[in-house]
Design a protein around this motif. Structure first.
Motif, PDB file in Angstrom:
ATOM      1  N   ARG A  28      40.585  70.502  -1.482  1.00 18.98           N
ATOM      2  CA  ARG A  28      40.090  71.578  -0.807  1.00 18.98           C
ATOM      3  C   ARG A  28      39.679  71.451   0.615  1.00 18.98           C
ATOM      4  O   ARG A  28      40.218  72.257   1.647  1.00 18.98           O
ATOM      5  N   ALA A  29      38.785  70.208   0.995  1.00 13.28           N
ATOM      6  CA  ALA A  29      38.516  70.033   2.421  1.00 13.28           C
ATOM      7  C   ALA A  29      39.784  69.733   3.258  1.00 13.28           C
ATOM      8  O   ALA A  29      39.651  70.173   4.337  1.00 13.28           O
ATOM      9  N   ASP A  64      42.839  70.857   2.795  1.00 10.26           N
ATOM     10  CA  ASP A  64      43.498  72.083   2.896  1.00 10.26           C
ATOM     11  C   ASP A  64      42.822  72.972   4.111  1.00 10.26           C
ATOM     12  O   ASP A  64      43.577  73.243   4.721  1.00 10.26           O
ATOM     13  N   ALA A  65      41.558  73.049   3.753  1.00  7.27           N
ATOM     14  CA  ALA A  65      40.767  73.669   4.926  1.00  7.27           C
ATOM     15  C   ALA A  65      40.933  73.360   6.203  1.00  7.27           C
ATOM     16  O   ALA A  65      41.312  74.017   7.386  1.00  7.27           O
ATOM     17  N   ALA A  66      40.989  71.791   6.440  1.00 10.87           N
ATOM     18  CA  ALA A  66      41.068  71.314   7.885  1.00 10.87           C
ATOM     19  C   ALA A  66      42.238  71.354   8.421  1.00 10.87           C
ATOM     20  O   ALA A  66      42.373  71.674   9.547  1.00 10.87           O
ATOM     21  N   LEU A  72      36.357  63.826   7.748  1.00 11.11           N
ATOM     22  CA  LEU A  72      35.989  64.908   6.814  1.00 11.11           C
ATOM     23  C   LEU A  72      34.912  64.264   6.126  1.00 11.11           C
ATOM     24  O   LEU A  72      34.713  62.928   5.722  1.00 11.11           O
ATOM     25  N   ARG A 114      46.136  76.482  12.842  1.00 13.64           N
ATOM     26  CA  ARG A 114      45.648  77.820  13.383  1.00 13.64           C
ATOM     27  C   ARG A 114      46.668  78.274  14.258  1.00 13.64           C
ATOM     28  O   ARG A 114      46.541  77.560  15.374  1.00 13.64           O
ATOM     29  N   HIS A 117      51.394  71.687   4.965  1.00  9.34           N
ATOM     30  CA  HIS A 117      50.830  71.986   6.331  1.00  9.34           C
ATOM     31  C   HIS A 117      51.640  71.326   7.690  1.00  9.34           C
ATOM     32  O   HIS A 117      51.173  71.305   8.893  1.00  9.34           O
ATOM     33  N   GLY A 147      44.393  73.578   7.658  1.00  7.51           N
ATOM     34  CA  GLY A 147      44.799  74.933   7.907  1.00  7.51           C
ATOM     35  C   GLY A 147      44.219  75.187   9.313  1.00  7.51           C
ATOM     36  O   GLY A 147      44.879  76.041  10.226  1.00  7.51           O
ATOM     37  N   GLU A 148      42.943  74.755   9.686  1.00 14.32           N
ATOM     38  CA  GLU A 148      42.251  75.133  10.935  1.00 14.32           C
ATOM     39  C   GLU A 148      43.143  74.444  11.997  1.00 14.32           C
ATOM     40  O   GLU A 148      43.219  74.786  12.997  1.00 14.32           O
TER      41      GLU A 148
END
Length: 426
Positions: A146-147, A149-151, A135, A157, A199, A153-154
């Motif tokens: 935040r970064a 969490d987004a990574a 990242l 998925r 996650h 989450g992806e």
């Protein structure tokens, strides 16, 4: 005449040396703690006491060997306690942080995805398998959370037709530093660990630069693995440690194959049963003196007033950074905002001057030792140099930087001597 005899004054007891005093050479100003910290008195004394007994570990029935084996295993317990290891964690002695993270990389289950940030030391960038996710360096600690969490989450998925599950898919390991070896800025480890846990990912922490400056507790932070180096922690005898969950370590092939890592070796070539526990990854004769020295410093730090030590270091750090800010040709490197929490590490450049030449002049003329280069964090250091040039609107910055780092034994006199020398050189 009566003569009164006055007894001589009682001899003063010898001064008790502080176990956290550091050894050094008079006249030399060492401001390179982040590379290798000087030896603490506790480490030197522990090694000197054990040296007459020096013998094999786990490999002898004599009194010397039994004492050394006990000292080695007590060192493991002391280091584990200092780092808040859980009852079922393994504490594996290694050579240093790089060695510890390479061990962990070898122990990853097949198909593990590793997520790191671009602000890592090479030790936390290079060992991980192909397909790892790197990242970008975030603008601030909250941006890192935040970064991640987004990574994650992806990565987690669900397939269009599949159910959503935090544990879905192959294992994921987040690998992050606790404090940057380039800027000293601290990363939000506890918050990143909470995101990883949400996650279904595990998290490994490079604590090489944080542990010498602040308490680090594996259980309190809720991290899965933690690595550090003795030579950063005032125990320069070539020992490091990997602390963490047992399951991956016990399931992996030994980091090194050899004596001590086995429970049985048969006559057939591959008739081998490997040990479980730390011994599985500690083949060969261990670094007894390194382990004992590291444990001695951990014990001394555990007994010390860490708040007072932190406050004293922060006062020196503030003096150093304010002194840099007052020098018009000196620019500090940073990832986050200027007020972000940090340990006693500052990287900087002298505009218009080659960093290697400045470091050489500081050493030759002023007896001051600092580091120059890209600090085994090339992607981050180059990025921060570009950002510093953009902030200052300058085109005369050198391609490498300088780093001053402080710790136990650093004084206001050391800081002021560096500032005066830089003022003269600039």
């Amino acid at each position: 005449m009566t003569v009164t005899l006055v007894p001589p004054p009682a001899p003063r007891p010898p001064a008790v040396a502080d176990p956290l005093d550091v050894l050094g050479v008079p006249g030399q100003v060492n401001l390179d703690y982040a590379a290798t910290a000087p030896c603490a008195r506790a480490a030197a004394d522990a090694v000197a006491e054990l040296l007459p007994w020096y013998a094999s570990v786990h490999r002898g029935a004599g009194a010397l060997s039994r004492r050394c084996t006990l000292a080695y295993e007590r060192a493991r317990q002391t280091v584990g306690d200092f780092l808040g290891a859980r009852a079922d964690d393994h504490v594996v002695f290694t050579r240093n942080t790089t060695d510890a993270l390479n061990l962990l990389a070898r122990a990853l289950p097949a198909g593990t995805t590793v997520v790191t940030f671009g602000g890592e030391h090479h030790a936390n960038l290079l060992p991980w398998p192909r397909g790892s996710v790197r990242l970008p360096v975030p603008p601030d600690p909250a941006g890192a959370v935040r970064a991640l969490d987004a990574a994650l989450g992806e990565l987690r998925r669900p397939a269009p037709s599949g159910p959503r599950s935090a544990q879905q898919g192959p294992p994921v390991l987040v690998a992050v530093t606790a404090a940057s070896n380039v800027t000293g800025e601290r990363w939000p480890v506890a918050e990143l660990a909470r995101v990883a846990r949400r996650h279904g990912a595990r998290i490994a922490v490079d604590a090489a630069q944080l542990a010498p400056h602040a308490p680090v507790d594996v259980a309190a932070l809720d991290v899965d693995y933690l690595a550090l180096s003795g030579h950063k922690l005032y125990a320069p005898f070539g020992a490091g440690v990997l602390v963490g969950r047992a399951d991956w370590l016990d399931a992996a092939p030994p980091y090194l194959a050899g004596g001590g890592a086995t429970s049985h070796v048969g006559a057939a070539t591959h008739d081998v049963r490997w040990a479980t526990g730390p011994a599985r990854h500690e083949a060969g004769t261990p670094n007894l003196l390194g382990a004992v020295a590291l444990a001695a410093v951990c014990a001394a730090l555990a007994d010390a007033d860490r708040v007072a030590l932190h406050d004293a270091e922060q006062a020196l750090l503030t003096r150093l950074r304010e002194g840099f800010a007052a020098l018009p040709h000196v620019l500090e490197l940073r990832m986050f905002g200027p007020a972000a929490p940090r340990v006693g590490i500052v990287s900087f450049v002298v505009a218009g001057r080659d960093s290697a030449e400045v470091a050489a002049a500081l050493a030759a003329t002023y007896d001051i030792g600092v580091r120059d280069g890209l600090f085994c964090a090339h992607p981050l250091a180059r990025r921060l140099l570009d950002e510093a040039a953009a902030r200052a609107g300058r085109r005369d910055l050198p391609p490498t930087a300088l780093r001053a780092s402080i710790g136990l034994g650093s004084t206001t006199g050391h800081v002021d001597r560096l500032l005066a020398a830089l003022a003269a050189l600039a």
